[in-house]
Motif scaffolding. Structure first.
Motif, PDB file in Angstrom:
ATOM      1  N   PHE A 162      50.457  -0.072  10.746  1.00  0.00           N
ATOM      2  CA  PHE A 162      49.200   0.316  10.827  1.00  0.00           C
ATOM      3  C   PHE A 162      48.127  -0.123   9.808  1.00  0.00           C
ATOM      4  CE2 PHE A 162      46.558   4.254  10.105  1.00  0.00           C
ATOM      5  CZ  PHE A 162      45.833   4.343  11.629  1.00  0.00           C
ATOM      6  N   ASP A 163      47.362  -0.614  10.226  1.00  0.00           N
ATOM      7  CA  ASP A 163      46.156  -1.303   9.254  1.00  0.00           C
ATOM      8  C   ASP A 163      44.878  -0.234   8.957  1.00  0.00           C
ATOM      9  OD1 ASP A 163      44.374  -2.409   7.702  1.00  0.00           O
ATOM     10  OD2 ASP A 163      43.701  -4.159   9.180  1.00  0.00           O
ATOM     11  N   SER A 164      45.323   0.855   8.060  1.00  0.00           N
ATOM     12  CA  SER A 164      44.590   1.912   7.718  1.00  0.00           C
ATOM     13  C   SER A 164      43.204   1.483   7.322  1.00  0.00           C
ATOM     14  CB  SER A 164      45.087   2.897   6.631  1.00  0.00           C
ATOM     15  OG  SER A 164      44.451   3.968   6.565  1.00  0.00           O
ATOM     16  N   ASP A 165      43.211   0.528   6.381  1.00  0.00           N
ATOM     17  CA  ASP A 165      41.874   0.097   5.995  1.00  0.00           C
ATOM     18  C   ASP A 165      40.899  -0.651   6.728  1.00  0.00           C
ATOM     19  OD1 ASP A 165      42.708   1.055   3.306  1.00  0.00           O
ATOM     20  OD2 ASP A 165      43.634  -0.904   2.593  1.00  0.00           O
ATOM     21  N   TRP A 200      46.378   9.505  10.290  1.00  0.00           N
ATOM     22  CA  TRP A 200      47.205   8.576   9.322  1.00  0.00           C
ATOM     23  C   TRP A 200      46.132   8.293   8.467  1.00  0.00           C
ATOM     24  CZ3 TRP A 200      49.868   5.953  14.174  1.00  0.00           C
ATOM     25  CH2 TRP A 200      51.001   6.858  14.540  1.00  0.00           C
ATOM     26  N   THR A 201      44.821   8.038   8.870  1.00  0.00           N
ATOM     27  CA  THR A 201      43.787   7.173   7.912  1.00  0.00           C
ATOM     28  C   THR A 201      43.512   8.120   6.758  1.00  0.00           C
ATOM     29  OG1 THR A 201      42.022   7.931   9.326  1.00  0.00           O
ATOM     30  CG2 THR A 201      42.874   5.799   9.638  1.00  0.00           C
ATOM     31  N   VAL A 202      43.619   9.554   7.126  1.00  0.00           N
ATOM     32  CA  VAL A 202      43.363  10.514   5.924  1.00  0.00           C
ATOM     33  C   VAL A 202      44.568  10.465   5.008  1.00  0.00           C
ATOM     34  CG1 VAL A 202      43.262  13.024   5.716  1.00  0.00           C
ATOM     35  CG2 VAL A 202      42.028  11.987   7.409  1.00  0.00           C
ATOM     36  N   GLN A 203      45.970  10.444   5.692  1.00  0.00           N
ATOM     37  CA  GLN A 203      46.770  10.547   4.800  1.00  0.00           C
ATOM     38  C   GLN A 203      47.008   9.359   3.953  1.00  0.00           C
ATOM     39  OE1 GLN A 203      50.491  11.052   7.135  1.00  0.00           O
ATOM     40  NE2 GLN A 203      49.705  12.381   8.701  1.00  0.00           N
ATOM     41  N   ASP A 204      46.489   8.101   4.415  1.00  0.00           N
ATOM     42  CA  ASP A 204      46.612   6.954   3.654  1.00  0.00           C
ATOM     43  C   ASP A 204      45.429   6.865   2.652  1.00  0.00           C
ATOM     44  OD1 ASP A 204      48.827   6.139   4.954  1.00  0.00           O
ATOM     45  OD2 ASP A 204      47.804   4.991   6.592  1.00  0.00           O
ATOM     46  N   ALA A 205      44.692   7.803   2.593  1.00  0.00           N
ATOM     47  CA  ALA A 205      43.486   7.766   1.663  1.00  0.00           C
ATOM     48  C   ALA A 205      43.820   7.808   0.277  1.00  0.00           C
ATOM     49  CB  ALA A 205      42.252   8.881   1.886  1.00  0.00           C
TER      50      ALA A 205
END
Length: 628
Positions: free
Chosen positions: A331-334, A623-628
């Motif tokens: 998962f490419d969050s950035d 998921w993007t919030v979790q990876d922040a």
């Protein structure tokens, strides 16, 4: 209900076959399926000096054919192979490609009629034989309304499907000349003895004639032909998944050629790699399982990295994760955050169901024009609230839905400037097709509707580049999946039907939200579901049950194997069930109850398609919030 009927029902093949008979009312049909009886009836008719026969039976040695249409005039015999496939003189021409040989899409039909010519020539050596492909002319224009409604599919007492031509069919209907007869004798001569002479793979003969006779002899002696395996096997029509009691033709060939056992099929092969073009070369080298491959087989370059997940990277990622027994998702969050920064709230999810029928609905239409009969629309609001905001469905026989469809879509989407999402390019293609139809129409609001389409789509021209790219040009969620997300559990598929259950299994947010009967309440509104629970688990494995498997069966007369064919996870072919249902509504006689139930099924299927898009985006946002 057999596969050939499903295919013909979906594309109008049965109607085209019956249409030919309408142009030749003097023709006589050989109805029996009994081989000997059909031969006897054909031979009796051929004693006449002039005769037109549908489904004529001809035999030479062990070779046996049924000819769609045979015309005899004295010593001259004409064979017509009828196909619902469209033909465009400017594009298809003489069926040849720009280099050498024949266009891949046409070659099977050309070989089919070439074989019929050979058998007929051997059976009637004193006759002159001419051969034609009878095809649907895409340039034809309907002169009347509703010609497609004048060929109804019915079922006889033996459950055999056939077409009945309505008494209302007129000469004006037929004056459009929907069919074109392309003489293919030059092609047949070329295939047998010209510069493009064809030989059948894995046959020792040097000519097509030798190959035909060798195959006939092998068939007569019941000698099995060694298979030639390759990437073509991915689409093998003899694969069996839902009927384990049947023989699997795919496995039989691969076992014979590779000496495999059942355990070998449990491991993924090069045929399972998404969009992989080197499968044939690797099969020839007998490097077939993922464990046999290396990174060098994917020709990765520096330019393939550091931006988004390139196709080659994605292919190698699929293989590498299996080799390393790595079940974690990529998962490419950035990368996805950068995409999300361009989104405008609220987010709109839309999905279309369409059909392209051979025989036009209305006067002025061409064969195989796009029919947009259904859409579903979900909205995700910035505060997280989800609503099924609207839908459209028109299955009324003979009713052209496209302009009402676009008016309803415009009403749904013009309330704000939020980003609009589709899954694959289908919706963009459909809207551009409707744009062309509007341009040719005289509807009072056509300019307004065309302008709306231009704001949410893009249109390219090979020579001129972009003709337009709207300021709300739809975002392709399928494209984002390919660039930023891969889970080994999808087994390389990017279909929404493959991605949805995997995301549900991975997302804690979705599991908590949809494990309750909240769908179809004030909390999450729905038009077709009431207090529904989407997150259900298999009692034995604990895994999430695919939401698509929770929907009611759309057809009671189609078995699981055929359902599998129509709802396969090919991301470009997910509309099989819907377009078949629409075709049934158009071409078959059914009760009001049957029609209502079919429409209810269509509404639920399409609503789930846009809800699936909602769930995928909800999981990604979390998921993007979790990876922040």
């Amino acid at each position: 209900m057999d596969d050939s009927f499903l295919e013909a029902l979906a594309d109008g093949g049965y109607q085209v076959g019956e249409l030919v008979k309408s142009y030749y009312p003097e023709g006589i049909s050989i109805e029996t399926l009994d081989k000997e009886l059909s031969l006897a009836q054909t031979n009796e008719l051929l004693k006449r000096d002039n005769v037109t026969i549908f489904e004529a039976a001809i035999q030479y040695g062990s070779m046996f054919i049924r000819v769609d249409m045979l015309k005899k005039q004295g010593n001259k015999i004409e064979l017509y192979e009828v196909k619902a496939k469209s033909y465009d003189m400017s594009k298809d021409g003489d069926f040849k490609n720009k280099t050498t040989g024949y266009l891949t899409g046409w070659l099977p039909y050309l070989l089919d009629i070439a074989f019929q010519w050979y058998v007929t020539k051997q059976a009637f050596p004193q006759s002159t034989i001419d051969c034609f492909l009878t095809l649907v002319d895409k340039k034809a224009v309907a002169k009347t309304d509703g010609i497609n409604q004048k060929f109804k599919i019915t079922e006889d007492k033996k459950s055999r499907k056939h077409v009945v031509t309505c008494d209302s069919l007129t000469q004006q209907d037929l004056s459009a000349n929907f069919l074109t007869h392309r003489n293919v004798m030059p092609v047949i001569t070329d295939l047998f003895e010209g510069e493009n002479a064809y030989t059948i793979p894995n046959c020792p003969g040097d000519t097509l004639e030798q190959n035909i006779n060798q195959l006939a002899n092998l068939y007569e002696q019941q000698i099995r032909i060694s298979p030639v395996i390759g990437s073509k096997c991915k689409k093998c029509e003899f694969r069996v998944k839902s009927k384990p009691t049947l023989k699997d033709g795919f496995k039989e060939c691969w076992k014979e050629e590779l000496r495999w056992n059942d355990e070998d099929f449990a491991q993924p092969t090069v045929l399972d790699i998404w969009n992989y073009r080197k499968a044939d070369a690797l099969v020839k080298e007998r490097r077939i399982h993922f464990k046999d491959l290396t990174k060098d087989d994917f020709n990765l370059s520096v330019g393939d990295t550091n931006i988004v997940l390139s196709p080659k990277e994605r292919q190698w990622l699929q293989v590498e994760k299996h080799i390393n027994n790595d079940t974690t998702a990529f998962f490419d969050s950035d990368g996805l955050k950068k995409e999300m920064a361009t989104w405008q709230w609220p987010l709109h999810m839309i999905d279309f169901e369409t059909n392209t029928v051979a025989l036009p609905f209305f006067k002025g239409m061409h064969p195989y024009e796009t029919i947009a009969f259904q859409f579903s629309h979900h909205i995700i609001h910035q505060n997280g609230r989800v609503e099924h905001a609207g839908e459209f469905l028109n299955t009324t026989p003979g009713d052209f839905p496209n302009f009402a469809f676009i008016r309803a879509l415009k009403a749904q989407l013009q309330k704000d400037h939020g980003s609009i999402f589709r899954y694959s390019n289908h919706e963009n293609t459909v809207l551009c097709a409707i744009h062309r139809q509007l341009e040719a129409s005289d509807d009072a609001d056509k300019n307004e509707l065309m302008a709306f389409i231009e704001t949410i789509t893009n249109k390219k021209d090979k020579k001129k580049g972009f003709l337009w790219c709207g300021d709300r040009n739809m975002i392709d969620l399928w494209d984002l999946v390919k660039k930023y997300y891969y889970d080994p559990a999808t087994q390389g598929s990017n279909s929404i039907k493959a991605v949805l259950p995997v995301v549900l299994n991975q997302s804690q947010l979705l599991q908590e939200k949809y494990a309750k009967p909240v769908y179809g309440t004030n909390e999450i509104t729905s038009i077709n579901f009431d207090r529904f629970t989407w997150l259900k688990r298999d009692l034995e494995t604990g895994s999430v049950i695919d939401p698509y498997k929770q929907l009611p069966r759309m057809f009671d007369d189609i078995d699981e194997h055929d359902i599998e064919l129509l709802s396969g996870d090919d991301e470009l072919n997910n509309g099989g069930l819907a377009l078949t249902a629409y075709a049934k509504c158009q071409f078959t006689d059914m009760s009001d109850y049957e029609r209502t139930e079919l429409e209810r099924g269509l509404l639920k299927y399409c609503e789930l398609d846009t809800l699936a898009m909602v769930m995928i985006v909800e999981a990604w946002l979390d998921w993007t919030v979790q990876d922040a």
